[in-house]
Design an enzyme around this catalytic site. Structure first.
Site, mmCIF file in Angstrom:
data_model
loop_
_atom_site.group_PDB
_atom_site.id
_atom_site.type_symbol
_atom_site.label_atom_id
_atom_site.label_comp_id
_atom_site.label_asym_id
_atom_site.label_seq_id
_atom_site.Cartn_x
_atom_site.Cartn_y
_atom_site.Cartn_z
ATOM 1 N N GLU A 150 0.894 -1.083 -0.220
ATOM 2 C CA GLU A 150 0.029 0.184 0.079
ATOM 3 C C GLU A 150 0.927 1.250 0.000
ATOM 4 O OE1 GLU A 150 -3.269 -0.050 3.046
ATOM 5 O OE2 GLU A 150 -3.572 -2.335 2.204
ATOM 6 N N CYS A 262 -2.519 -6.810 5.957
ATOM 7 C CA CYS A 262 -1.939 -7.918 5.360
ATOM 8 C C CYS A 262 -1.052 -8.803 6.504
ATOM 9 C CB CYS A 262 -0.910 -7.659 4.246
ATOM 10 S SG CYS A 262 -2.107 -6.985 2.933
ATOM 11 N N ARG A 332 -6.560 -0.323 9.028
ATOM 12 C CA ARG A 332 -6.765 -1.778 9.686
ATOM 13 C C ARG A 332 -5.535 -2.239 10.300
ATOM 14 N NH1 ARG A 332 -7.709 -4.912 4.077
ATOM 15 N NH2 ARG A 332 -6.077 -3.308 3.319
#
Ligand code: UDX
Length: 436
Positions: A150, A262, A332
């Protein structure tokens, strides 16, 4: 080539736009109407550098479209599946609900000769269990893991450092690999390694890469713990061991550790899968990697409390960062927000600022105060805690200017990215993570 991309989240939306940008005709499909509407208008539904530009360009060229209607995938030569595989609510394993739903929805629209390319990160063995379902339609399943970071997703998708295709043995598998080579022609032509292997290896390449990266970060964070107990400096240590080409300096950034959508869930899913396979022992160290990682968040909170002499209740704390890493609005499993929430839990008056992630943070943690303007967040603070290393804080925040705004002179550098000498010279009490 005509392509479809099922699932338009962080992975799928970028993949769809990137494939259009290299000349393919792409239909992106998602069940979320609002997301599809935004994408269709050329609006990136999340912050990712470069995405907006390739979306606008793809839509204007007519090569990129989005829809909620899965039947529109008909006629595509390759169907990429990039739906999420979050951690299960009741355990460490990956929740494959979205993967199964995507394959269920896709199967009736497949034709003989189509290639289905799984991109989601899945437990080893998933592709083998899905393959017969795809084969029934005359299509072929390949597993084509995604390694994008990201913040660099567009660049990583258009110009990856390697391509991996897990294919079934035999002619159909070889043909499917050839088709994928065509899809990724610009990368293949410039010599990007294209590794053709079996399903299990392809799935494992992805989870083992993430496990290795997580281990590297926790290794250096473990050294930070030892440094704290001995007066050593983990940043100098990382620089010194990083000169050894076999070790390398990247991913040896000690601090409050890794988060995101992730690494944390992938190492947990890997442990859970290894246990199912009777090989839990082989990756037992990943439990330790996870534990070290979570300890560093708690340690950052402890350092703030220590620096405030225990007087955290009611103290105004400016928290610089909410995203799990810079150049992203993703919160997240964000270590940054975790630290903010823990400080709030201790009674501090926490004000969080971030250049991109405030809206997402506010939705999940409405109990915290948010301030878009960095300087307003700093004003009157008893302590400043840097938890996401955005350039706005690491490079552009002048310690003299910060001192003119804050009330206290405590700065806790949760990412070891500030220059301690400059901050000390401006009158701050500087505290890093495992730094002298
Ligand atoms: C990761 C993998 O890098 C990528 O290949 C995979 O496809 C998806 O997972 P991402 O989650 O985008 O990518 O972030 P990454 O850059 O790997 O950083 C993960 C976390 O580790 C961040 O919270 C980051 O702040 C932290 N980190 C990274 C450290 O704490 N120290 C470091 O030295 C590097």
């Amino acid at each position: 080539m005509k392509l479809s991309v099922i699932g338009c989240g962080y992975l799928g939306a970028v993949h769809a736009a990137a494939m259009a940008s290299i000349g393919h005709e792409v239909i992106g499909v998602d069940v979320d109407e609002r997301k599809v509407e935004a994408l269709s208008r050329g609006e990136a539904p999340f912050f990712e550098p470069g995405l907006q530009e390739i979306l606008t360009e793809g839509i204007a060229s007519g090569r990129l479209r989005f829809s909620t209607d899965i039947s529109e995938v008909r006629g595509s030569a390759v169907h990429f599946v990039g739906v999420g595989t979050p951690q299960k609510r009741d355990g460490y394993a990956a929740d494959l609900t979205f993967v199964h739903a995507a394959f269920d929805a896709l199967a009736p629209h497949l034709s003989a000769g189509d290639v289905v390319a799984g991109k989601s990160t899945v437990p080893v063995g998933t592709a083998a269990s899905l393959a017969p379902r795809v084969a029934e339609t005359g299509a072929v399943l390949v597993w084509n893991p995604e390694f994008l970071r990201e913040g660099w997703a567009v660049q990583d998708t258009i110009d990856p450092d390697r391509l991996v295709a897990g294919v079934p043995a035999g002619e159909a598998g070889e043909r499917a690999a050839e088709i994928l080579r065509e899809v990724y022609h610009p990368s293949v032509a410039k010599g990007t390694p294209f590794i053709v292997t079996d399903y299990a290896t392809a799935e494992l390449v992805k989870v083992s890469a993430n496990a290795f990266l997580a281990t590297k970060i926790s290794f250096i964070n473990a050294m930070a713990e030892i440094a704290e107990a001995t007066g050593a400096d983990v940043t100098t240590l990382a620089d010194a061991i990083g000169h050894d080409a076999r070790i390398g300096r990247r991913f040896l950034g000690a601090g409050i550790g890794f988060g995101g959508g992730c690494l944390p869930k992938d190492i947990r899913a890997f442990s859970a899968r290894a246990e199912e396979l009777g090989k839990g022992e082989s990756v037992a160290f990943l439990r330790e990697v996870d534990a070290i990682n979570l300890r560093r968040r708690a340690r950052a909170v402890e350092i703030v409390v220590e620096a405030l002499g225990g007087a955290v209740n009611g103290a105004r704390i400016a928290v610089l960062g909410a995203a799990f890493k810079p150049h992203s609005d993703d919160i997240r499993d964000s270590p940054a927000l975790d630290v903010a929430v823990q400080l709030k839990g201790l009674g501090a008056d926490v004000v969080v600022t971030d250049p991109a992630a405030l809206a997402n943070a506010e939705r999940v943690h409405p109990q915290l105060s948010y301030e878009a303007d960095r300087d307003t967040a700093l004003t009157g603070a008893d302590a400043v805690v840097l938890v996401t290393e955005w350039d706005e804080y690491r490079r552009q925040l002048d310690p003299i200017h910060a001192a003119s705004l804050a009330k206290g002179r405590i700065v806790v550098d949760g990412r070891n990215c500030l220059d301690p000498a400059a901050w000390k010279a401006a009158g701050w009490e500087y505290r890093g993570m495992g730094r002298r």
